[in-house]
Design an enzyme around this catalytic site. Structure first.
Site, mmCIF file in Angstrom:
data_model
loop_
_atom_site.group_PDB
_atom_site.id
_atom_site.type_symbol
_atom_site.label_atom_id
_atom_site.label_comp_id
_atom_site.label_asym_id
_atom_site.label_seq_id
_atom_site.Cartn_x
_atom_site.Cartn_y
_atom_site.Cartn_z
ATOM 1 N N LYS A 40 0.849 -1.205 0.000
ATOM 2 C CA LYS A 40 0.000 0.000 0.000
ATOM 3 C C LYS A 40 0.881 1.250 0.000
ATOM 4 O O LYS A 40 2.089 1.163 0.253
ATOM 5 C CB LYS A 40 -0.919 -0.018 1.228
ATOM 6 C CG LYS A 40 -0.181 0.041 2.570
ATOM 7 C CD LYS A 40 -1.123 -0.258 3.739
ATOM 8 C CE LYS A 40 -0.368 -0.225 5.060
ATOM 9 N NZ LYS A 40 -1.186 -0.754 6.176
ATOM 10 N N TYR A 266 14.373 30.301 7.171
ATOM 11 C CA TYR A 266 13.202 30.970 7.740
ATOM 12 C C TYR A 266 13.287 31.031 9.259
ATOM 13 O O TYR A 266 13.645 30.048 9.906
ATOM 14 C CB TYR A 266 11.927 30.210 7.359
ATOM 15 C CG TYR A 266 11.569 30.303 5.892
ATOM 16 C CD1 TYR A 266 11.379 31.532 5.278
ATOM 17 C CD2 TYR A 266 11.408 29.145 5.145
ATOM 18 C CE1 TYR A 266 11.032 31.600 3.934
ATOM 19 C CE2 TYR A 266 11.063 29.201 3.810
ATOM 20 C CZ TYR A 266 10.872 30.437 3.207
ATOM 21 O OH TYR A 266 10.536 30.501 1.893
HETATM 22 C C1 LIG Z 1 -0.421 -1.742 6.876
HETATM 23 C C2 LIG Z 1 -0.958 -3.021 7.386
HETATM 24 C C3 LIG Z 1 -0.098 -4.111 7.617
HETATM 25 C C4 LIG Z 1 1.417 -4.010 7.519
HETATM 26 O O1 LIG Z 1 1.920 -3.485 8.740
HETATM 27 P P1 LIG Z 1 3.501 -3.391 8.992
HETATM 28 O O2 LIG Z 1 3.586 -2.987 10.422
HETATM 29 O O3 LIG Z 1 4.017 -2.341 8.074
HETATM 30 O O4 LIG Z 1 4.071 -4.727 8.731
HETATM 31 C C5 LIG Z 1 -0.666 -5.323 7.967
HETATM 32 N N1 LIG Z 1 -2.008 -5.451 8.097
HETATM 33 C C6 LIG Z 1 -2.859 -4.416 7.917
HETATM 34 C C7 LIG Z 1 -4.313 -4.613 8.097
HETATM 35 C C8 LIG Z 1 -2.356 -3.166 7.574
HETATM 36 O O5 LIG Z 1 -3.200 -2.138 7.440
#
Ligand SMILES: *Cc1c(COP(=O)(O)O)cnc(C)c1O
Length: 376
Positions: A40, A266
């Site tokens: 993702k 800044y």
């Molecule tokens: C993002 C996500 C993961 C992965 O989590 P990590 O800590 O990056 O391994 C696993 N399961 C779900 C439902 C997620 O939303």
């Protein structure tokens, strides 16, 4: 973003060999469980398509995405592996889920019914597999443990859908002292005990669970951050050795010598005690280098040496205090990654900024072109 290679002296380098190695290390650790590579958020900023290909090549059996759009991107790239949508799709997206052969997580009656309708309308003959998510304590999404039996019943009664998996999500798996993970798993186990006809896949673990809590592995783990070579916490990092896949680079764009008393950036918050050479690097917070990194001791590497950022990071540029060293326009700057024996990790940024490494890597923006190494 336009693809004009070399115009912008800024790039993210992604080592696909590291991704493959991390997937192999994880598969080894969790066997006989299978691995779902979470890609993702554009593969946590690494590029979802090349990461997905690398993870599959190394033996991952599944991919995971947050959005229907992210799944469609993978399908359009010709990736045919099973793709789990980690949360229930919006009702209006049901047809797109079916059309693109995505496997949705579900937890509401309306969501399940919408998917069944869409599946029945489609010309695919096989039923759409769905994974039911049970909320065991994360309290983000999922049905309650007591709702699970009736939703399982609903899924089996509706033509068009079938139960492919049961899952939950852990809230505190990166904290090895905390018994909350055990409590969540106990609730999940209790639900599983009540299911006469168990589906093929049972899953609960994120990266931290997969690495540090064997009881959470069941027969599939959903690993995100670890496949990118970043440990979920310091404690978890002691249990496994991973290779960071992403590094962030730029070239010095401007060099000037300033006198004692000059104030940089800044807010004039970085005041030179002595005359110094300040170099400007053409990358800023719009690229994912947080503005406050320059106020919290953030450093960069040039010629394998650490130098401090000078003052606030601006939207497109940041300044670095190189003292009396000879640094020239065009010299390479490493913001994340290794140069010689020095290394700046996503965890280092996170520690300085009260962030987590997930935010650091997924925050490297689309303006930064990615270069890939280790493609097979
Ligand atoms: C993002 C996500 C993961 C992965 O989590 P990590 O800590 O990056 O391994 C696993 N399961 C779900 C439902 C997620 O939303």
């Amino acid at each position: 973003m336009s693809e004009l290679p070399g115009l912008r002296p800024v790039w993210g380098e992604v080592d696909l060999g590291a991704i493959r190695a991390n997937v192999e290390i994880l598969l080894d650790a969790v066997a006989p469980a299978q691995l779902l590579a979470v890609v993702k958020a554009d593969g946590y900023g690494h590029g979802s398509i090349p990461v997905a290909r690398a993870a599959l090549a190394a033996g991952a059996q599944w991919l995971g995405v947050a959005l229907v759009e992210e799944g469609v991107t993978l399908r359009e790239a010709g990736i045919t592996a099973p793709i789990l949508m980690l949360s229930e799709p919006p009702l209006t997206a049901a047809a797109a889920v079916v059309k693109n052969g995505l496997t949705p997580v579900v937890y509401t009656r309306r969501g399940i019914e919408a998917l069944a309708v869409a599946a029945n309308k489609s010309d695919t003959s096989s039923a759409l597999a769905v994974h039911l998510k049970i909320d065991t304590g994360m309290h983000r999404v999922g049905c309650t443990p007591s709702e699970a039996p009736e939703l399982i019943e609903l899924i089996s009664s509706l033509p068009g859908v079938t139960l492919g998996g049961l899952c939950t999500h852990l809230a505190n798996a990166d904290d090895l002292q905390d018994s909350y993970t055990d409590d969540q798993i106990a609730v999940f186990e209790k639900v599983l005990e009540g299911v006469a006809d168990r589906p093929d896949l049972i899953h609960a673990a994120n990266s931290a669970g997969a690495i540090a809590h064997p009881s959470t592995r069941f027969n599939l783990v959903r690993a995100g951050i670890a496949i990118y070579g970043v440990a979920p916490s310091l404690e978890v990092s002691k249990k496994i050795s991973l290779l960071p896949a992403l590094s962030l680079h730029a070239r010095v764009a401007f060099v000037h010598r300033l006198s004692a008393g000059a104030k940089v950036s800044y807010g004039s918050r970085y005041e030179l005690k002595n005359a110094a050479t300040i170099v400007t690097v053409p990358i800023g917070y719009a690229d994912g280098v947080p503005r406050s990194l320059g106020l919290t001791g953030g450093e960069v590497l040039i010629n394998a040496r650490r130098y401090p950022l000078a003052g606030t990071v601006t939207m497109d540029q940041c300044m670095v205090d190189v003292g009396d060293d000879e640094i020239a326009v065009g010299d390479e700057v490493v913001l994340l990654g290794r140069q010689g024996n020095e290394e700046i990790t996503a965890q280092e940024w996170a520690d300085r900024l009260a962030m987590i490494p997930w935010e650091v890597v997924s925050g490297i923006g689309p303006r930064v072109p990615r270069r890939y190494r280790g493609e097979v």
